[in-house]
Motif scaffolding. Sequence first.
Motif: not given
Length: 198
Positions: A23-35, A87-91
């Motif tokens: 749930q931290d911002k760094e993990s979400k950004n990595i998941l966002l980039a990958v997906f 959308t969930a990861l970004m916003f």
Amino acid sequence: MSGLNQSNFRVQEFVLFGFPGLQDKESKNILLAVFLAVYSLILLGNVLIIVILLLDEGLYIPMYLLILNLAILDIAISSITVPKLLTALMFNDNIISFAGCFIIMSVVKITTSEGRSKAFSTCGTHLLVICVFFLLAVFIILSYRIPGVSADARIMVSVLQSVIPSLANPIIYCLRSKEIRESFGKTLKKIQILPGGF
């Protein structure tokens, strides 16, 4: 008396919990980039297959019409889950409406042994993708009985279950089908991306 026990409650929306351990911002950004990269490749590959099959009338045969439908289906299936995940990861928008969920199923029946043999030799790698899809489903089901399997692992595997086939199918068809490879080369040559043959 039975009228008092009834309810008119209807489910209107679901809350997506995402990856509880990420749930931290760094993990979400990595998941966002990958997906985002995976989804872009899915769209690019399948749209490319669709364009090639629509432009080359020599490929208007049942096998390639099936591939055309599969490419459209791959775009539809991945477009059901991945944009909502992005959308969930970004916003942090983790609400999905009940109407936003649906399932698409397609069944093909081959009656002759020659047809089955040709389909297996032509689509062996696709059958491998289907096996991976179902093995991931079995893992998800069994993971609830395996101690130590995190919710994040289950969620990641379920997302991969919907993404891997859509990503793999364009690669499989481009690499396994000589006709599609040749048509792709001709198309690139027509629009002057490639100077010579492919």
